[in-house]
Design an enzyme around this catalytic site. Structure first.
Site, mmCIF file in Angstrom:
data_model
loop_
_atom_site.group_PDB
_atom_site.id
_atom_site.type_symbol
_atom_site.label_atom_id
_atom_site.label_comp_id
_atom_site.label_asym_id
_atom_site.label_seq_id
_atom_site.Cartn_x
_atom_site.Cartn_y
_atom_site.Cartn_z
ATOM 1 C CG ASP A 1 -1.827 1.196 1.278
ATOM 2 O OD1 ASP A 1 -2.227 1.693 0.211
ATOM 3 O OD2 ASP A 1 -2.143 1.648 2.399
ATOM 4 C CD GLU B 1 -4.179 1.890 -3.142
ATOM 5 O OE1 GLU B 1 -5.216 1.710 -2.505
ATOM 6 O OE2 GLU B 1 -3.303 2.714 -2.812
ATOM 7 C CG ASP C 1 -0.846 2.962 6.269
ATOM 8 O OD1 ASP C 1 -1.238 3.689 5.349
ATOM 9 O OD2 ASP C 1 -0.800 3.319 7.458
#
EC number: 3.1.21.10
Length: 168
Positions: free
Chosen positions: A9, A69, A141
């Site tokens: 992330d 991501e 996260d």
């Protein structure tokens, strides 16, 4: 045969990571955590810190696959550009480490993990704790990164099943 997947992330101040191993159709949690850059440092310095710290993660876990991501455009263009730079650092280091890089949209990951593409980060975290038999995941996260890794494992399994079905 087992496969190590590192989910990421990305962020320009905090980057989450989650490491899982897939073996015999099961997902095993290896580790998770965050890379925290000094928010007072200039942006280029933070990207250097990110690269160095991510390289250490790559060297420690030696993933075959890194999952990151996909970028999304929110209301703040500056944040999107900074996120793009962080993604670039991660992709570069993953490539140097010999890993294959995959990208997924956040909504797809949330839908794949929880069944709801609009699920909250807390919902994703709760599902992951049960799925991976964890008492806690200390940072959102890190749970977002674990979700990336788990979703990729699901997608790989689905792809393998489809290939077997087509060959029948």
């Amino acid at each position: 045969m087992s496969l190590v997947i590192l989910g990421v992330d990305p962020g320009s101040r905090i980057t989450g990571f989650g490491v899982v191993r897939v073996a015999n159709g099961k997902i095993e949690h290896i580790n998770h955590g965050v890379i925290v850059m000094d928010g007072d440092d200039a942006f280029p310095r933070r990207m250097t810190e990110l690269g160095s710290a991510f390289r250490e993660v790559m060297e420690k876990y030696k993933p075959e696959q890194v999952v990151i991501e996909k970028i999304f455009l929110g209301k703040n263009a500056d944040s999107a550009f900074k996120l793009g730079h962080a993604r670039g650092v991660i992709m570069y280091e993953a490539g140097l480490g010999g890993a294959e890089v995959q990208e997924y949209a956040t909504r797809s990951v949330k839908k794949g993990v929880t069944g709801n593409g609009g699920a909250s980060k807390e919902d994703v975290q709760a599902i992951l704790k049960v799925m991976l038999s964890l008492k806690t995941i200390s940072r959102i996260d890190a749970s977002d990164a674990l979700a990336m890794a788990c979703y990729h494992a699901f997608e790989m399994k689905k792809k393998a099943l489809m290939q077997r079905a087509v060959s029948l």
